[in-house]
Design a protein around this motif. Structure first.
Motif, PDB file in Angstrom:
ATOM      1  N   LYS A  89      -8.394  16.809  -4.854  1.00  0.00           N
ATOM      2  CA  LYS A  89      -8.866  16.838  -3.466  1.00  0.00           C
ATOM      3  C   LYS A  89      -9.564  15.530  -3.098  1.00  0.00           C
ATOM      4  O   LYS A  89      -9.423  15.033  -1.982  1.00  0.00           O
ATOM      5  CB  LYS A  89      -9.816  18.008  -3.227  1.00  0.00           C
ATOM      6  CG  LYS A  89      -9.131  19.336  -3.218  1.00  0.00           C
ATOM      7  CD  LYS A  89      -8.197  19.441  -2.046  1.00  0.00           C
ATOM      8  CE  LYS A  89      -7.535  20.796  -1.993  1.00  0.00           C
ATOM      9  NZ  LYS A  89      -6.617  20.918  -0.875  1.00  0.00           N
ATOM     10  N   VAL A  90     -10.313  14.959  -4.022  1.00  0.00           N
ATOM     11  CA  VAL A  90     -10.991  13.681  -3.757  1.00  0.00           C
ATOM     12  C   VAL A  90      -9.953  12.580  -3.567  1.00  0.00           C
ATOM     13  O   VAL A  90     -10.065  11.758  -2.649  1.00  0.00           O
ATOM     14  CB  VAL A  90     -11.975  13.336  -4.899  1.00  0.00           C
ATOM     15  CG1 VAL A  90     -12.459  11.909  -4.800  1.00  0.00           C
ATOM     16  CG2 VAL A  90     -13.153  14.293  -4.884  1.00  0.00           C
ATOM     17  N   ILE A  91      -8.937  12.558  -4.405  1.00  0.00           N
ATOM     18  CA  ILE A  91      -7.876  11.555  -4.270  1.00  0.00           C
ATOM     19  C   ILE A  91      -7.136  11.748  -2.951  1.00  0.00           C
ATOM     20  O   ILE A  91      -6.837  10.780  -2.244  1.00  0.00           O
ATOM     21  CB  ILE A  91      -6.911  11.614  -5.475  1.00  0.00           C
ATOM     22  CG1 ILE A  91      -7.620  11.109  -6.723  1.00  0.00           C
ATOM     23  CG2 ILE A  91      -5.650  10.813  -5.209  1.00  0.00           C
ATOM     24  CD1 ILE A  91      -6.840  11.287  -8.000  1.00  0.00           C
ATOM     25  N   GLU A  92      -6.869  12.988  -2.602  1.00  0.00           N
ATOM     26  CA  GLU A  92      -6.189  13.274  -1.335  1.00  0.00           C
ATOM     27  C   GLU A  92      -7.035  12.811  -0.147  1.00  0.00           C
ATOM     28  O   GLU A  92      -6.506  12.227   0.805  1.00  0.00           O
ATOM     29  CB  GLU A  92      -5.925  14.778  -1.252  1.00  0.00           C
ATOM     30  CG  GLU A  92      -5.117  15.205  -0.068  1.00  0.00           C
ATOM     31  CD  GLU A  92      -4.886  16.710  -0.097  1.00  0.00           C
ATOM     32  OE1 GLU A  92      -5.145  17.352   0.936  1.00  0.00           O
ATOM     33  OE2 GLU A  92      -4.448  17.235  -1.143  1.00  0.00           O
ATOM     34  N   ALA A  93      -8.332  13.056  -0.194  1.00  0.00           N
ATOM     35  CA  ALA A  93      -9.225  12.614   0.884  1.00  0.00           C
ATOM     36  C   ALA A  93      -9.271  11.098   0.956  1.00  0.00           C
ATOM     37  O   ALA A  93      -9.259  10.516   2.053  1.00  0.00           O
ATOM     38  CB  ALA A  93     -10.623  13.180   0.671  1.00  0.00           C
ATOM     39  N   TYR A  94      -9.316  10.438  -0.189  1.00  0.00           N
ATOM     40  CA  TYR A  94      -9.326   8.978  -0.219  1.00  0.00           C
ATOM     41  C   TYR A  94      -8.041   8.420   0.393  1.00  0.00           C
ATOM     42  O   TYR A  94      -8.081   7.487   1.200  1.00  0.00           O
ATOM     43  CB  TYR A  94      -9.481   8.487  -1.662  1.00  0.00           C
ATOM     44  CG  TYR A  94      -9.355   6.992  -1.806  1.00  0.00           C
ATOM     45  CD1 TYR A  94     -10.398   6.152  -1.445  1.00  0.00           C
ATOM     46  CD2 TYR A  94      -8.180   6.421  -2.291  1.00  0.00           C
ATOM     47  CE1 TYR A  94     -10.286   4.779  -1.566  1.00  0.00           C
ATOM     48  CE2 TYR A  94      -8.061   5.051  -2.413  1.00  0.00           C
ATOM     49  CZ  TYR A  94      -9.111   4.237  -2.052  1.00  0.00           C
ATOM     50  OH  TYR A  94      -8.987   2.882  -2.170  1.00  0.00           O
ATOM     51  N   GLN A  95      -6.915   8.989   0.036  1.00  0.00           N
ATOM     52  CA  GLN A  95      -5.646   8.530   0.592  1.00  0.00           C
ATOM     53  C   GLN A  95      -5.583   8.758   2.100  1.00  0.00           C
ATOM     54  O   GLN A  95      -5.034   7.940   2.834  1.00  0.00           O
ATOM     55  CB  GLN A  95      -4.477   9.234  -0.104  1.00  0.00           C
ATOM     56  CG  GLN A  95      -4.290   8.789  -1.530  1.00  0.00           C
ATOM     57  CD  GLN A  95      -3.260   9.615  -2.278  1.00  0.00           C
ATOM     58  OE1 GLN A  95      -2.910  10.712  -1.862  1.00  0.00           O
ATOM     59  NE2 GLN A  95      -2.790   9.089  -3.404  1.00  0.00           N
ATOM     60  N   GLU A  96      -6.159   9.853   2.546  1.00  0.00           N
ATOM     61  CA  GLU A  96      -6.182  10.126   3.983  1.00  0.00           C
ATOM     62  C   GLU A  96      -7.056   9.099   4.729  1.00  0.00           C
ATOM     63  O   GLU A  96      -6.704   8.644   5.793  1.00  0.00           O
ATOM     64  CB  GLU A  96      -6.715  11.540   4.226  1.00  0.00           C
ATOM     65  CG  GLU A  96      -6.516  12.056   5.617  1.00  0.00           C
ATOM     66  CD  GLU A  96      -5.060  12.297   5.974  1.00  0.00           C
ATOM     67  OE1 GLU A  96      -4.739  12.180   7.161  1.00  0.00           O
ATOM     68  OE2 GLU A  96      -4.254  12.605   5.074  1.00  0.00           O
ATOM     69  N   ILE A  97      -8.165   8.729   4.124  1.00  0.00           N
ATOM     70  CA  ILE A  97      -9.038   7.713   4.738  1.00  0.00           C
ATOM     71  C   ILE A  97      -8.333   6.362   4.785  1.00  0.00           C
ATOM     72  O   ILE A  97      -8.421   5.636   5.770  1.00  0.00           O
ATOM     73  CB  ILE A  97     -10.377   7.621   3.969  1.00  0.00           C
ATOM     74  CG1 ILE A  97     -11.200   8.886   4.210  1.00  0.00           C
ATOM     75  CG2 ILE A  97     -11.164   6.389   4.368  1.00  0.00           C
ATOM     76  CD1 ILE A  97     -12.409   9.010   3.344  1.00  0.00           C
ATOM     77  N   ILE A  98      -7.620   6.041   3.716  1.00  0.00           N
ATOM     78  CA  ILE A  98      -6.900   4.764   3.674  1.00  0.00           C
ATOM     79  C   ILE A  98      -5.823   4.704   4.758  1.00  0.00           C
ATOM     80  O   ILE A  98      -5.564   3.658   5.340  1.00  0.00           O
ATOM     81  CB  ILE A  98      -6.275   4.556   2.271  1.00  0.00           C
ATOM     82  CG1 ILE A  98      -7.375   4.360   1.235  1.00  0.00           C
ATOM     83  CG2 ILE A  98      -5.315   3.392   2.254  1.00  0.00           C
ATOM     84  CD1 ILE A  98      -8.250   3.154   1.479  1.00  0.00           C
ATOM     85  N   ARG A  99      -5.192   5.839   5.055  1.00  0.00           N
ATOM     86  CA  ARG A  99      -4.137   5.872   6.066  1.00  0.00           C
ATOM     87  C   ARG A  99      -4.661   5.821   7.499  1.00  0.00           C
ATOM     88  O   ARG A  99      -3.883   5.667   8.423  1.00  0.00           O
ATOM     89  CB  ARG A  99      -3.302   7.137   5.901  1.00  0.00           C
ATOM     90  CG  ARG A  99      -2.305   7.033   4.780  1.00  0.00           C
ATOM     91  CD  ARG A  99      -1.366   8.210   4.774  1.00  0.00           C
ATOM     92  NE  ARG A  99      -1.454   8.802   3.426  1.00  0.00           N
ATOM     93  CZ  ARG A  99      -1.675  10.073   3.169  1.00  0.00           C
ATOM     94  NH1 ARG A  99      -1.830  10.941   4.117  1.00  0.00           N
ATOM     95  NH2 ARG A  99      -1.741  10.492   1.922  1.00  0.00           N
ATOM     96  N   MET A 100      -5.960   5.977   7.691  1.00  0.00           N
ATOM     97  CA  MET A 100      -6.515   5.985   9.044  1.00  0.00           C
ATOM     98  C   MET A 100      -6.379   4.601   9.692  1.00  0.00           C
ATOM     99  O   MET A 100      -6.663   3.593   9.050  1.00  0.00           O
ATOM    100  CB  MET A 100      -7.989   6.355   9.024  1.00  0.00           C
ATOM    101  CG  MET A 100      -8.272   7.781   8.801  1.00  0.00           C
ATOM    102  SD  MET A 100     -10.041   8.051   8.893  1.00  0.00           S
ATOM    103  CE  MET A 100     -10.094   9.805   8.835  1.00  0.00           C
ATOM    104  N   PRO A 101      -5.977   4.568  10.944  1.00  0.00           N
ATOM    105  CA  PRO A 101      -5.910   3.273  11.622  1.00  0.00           C
ATOM    106  C   PRO A 101      -7.304   2.762  11.946  1.00  0.00           C
ATOM    107  O   PRO A 101      -8.205   3.546  12.234  1.00  0.00           O
ATOM    108  CB  PRO A 101      -5.113   3.577  12.895  1.00  0.00           C
ATOM    109  CG  PRO A 101      -5.290   5.037  13.119  1.00  0.00           C
ATOM    110  CD  PRO A 101      -5.490   5.672  11.770  1.00  0.00           C
ATOM    111  N   VAL A 102      -7.436   1.464  11.920  1.00  0.00           N
ATOM    112  CA  VAL A 102      -8.746   0.863  12.191  1.00  0.00           C
ATOM    113  C   VAL A 102      -8.967   0.651  13.648  1.00  0.00           C
ATOM    114  O   VAL A 102      -8.308   0.499  14.509  1.00  0.00           O
ATOM    115  CB  VAL A 102      -8.894  -0.472  11.446  1.00  0.00           C
ATOM    116  CG1 VAL A 102     -10.211  -1.128  11.776  1.00  0.00           C
ATOM    117  CG2 VAL A 102      -8.773  -0.219   9.972  1.00  0.00           C
TER     118      VAL A 102
END
Length: 102
Positions: A89-102
């Motif tokens: 779940k932590v890895i999934e959350a990290y990947q989701e944050i990385i995919r967020m547009p700036v």
């Protein structure tokens, strides 16, 4: 035996205050989270070691009950599975944050 009212257990207003003095700094929150993770991993490690030790005792024929060995093994397995799910779940959350547009 007296039964207590559940209204006495109602949350107090002090629990919901957003006082700036009570909130930890980002560094303190990071340290607390790091300490929590270390404790969880140490707990996992100790359960794994206990399970291994009890299994070895059973194999050598020492005085240990089979059900105690099985309980220790299941505790270690459940703790490992829970730890792996939290990691996922932590890895999934990290990947989701990385995919967020700036």
């Amino acid at each position: 035996m007296a039964i207590q009212s559940i209204t006495a257990l109602a949350p107090s207003e002090s629990l919901f205050k957003t006082d700036k003095a009570m909130q930890p700094t980002a560094y303190e929150a990071q340290q607390n989270f790091g300490n929590y993770l270390k404790e969880a991993i140490n707990d996992l490690n100790s359960k794994q070691q206990t399970s291994d030790m009890m299994t070895e005792k059973l194999v050598r024929g020492d005085n240990v009950e089979l059900h105690d060995v099985m309980i220790a093994a299941q505790k270690a397995t459940i703790t490992l599975n829970a730890t792996m799910e939290v990691r996922n779940k932590v890895i999934e959350a990290y990947q989701e944050i990385i995919r967020m547009p700036v």
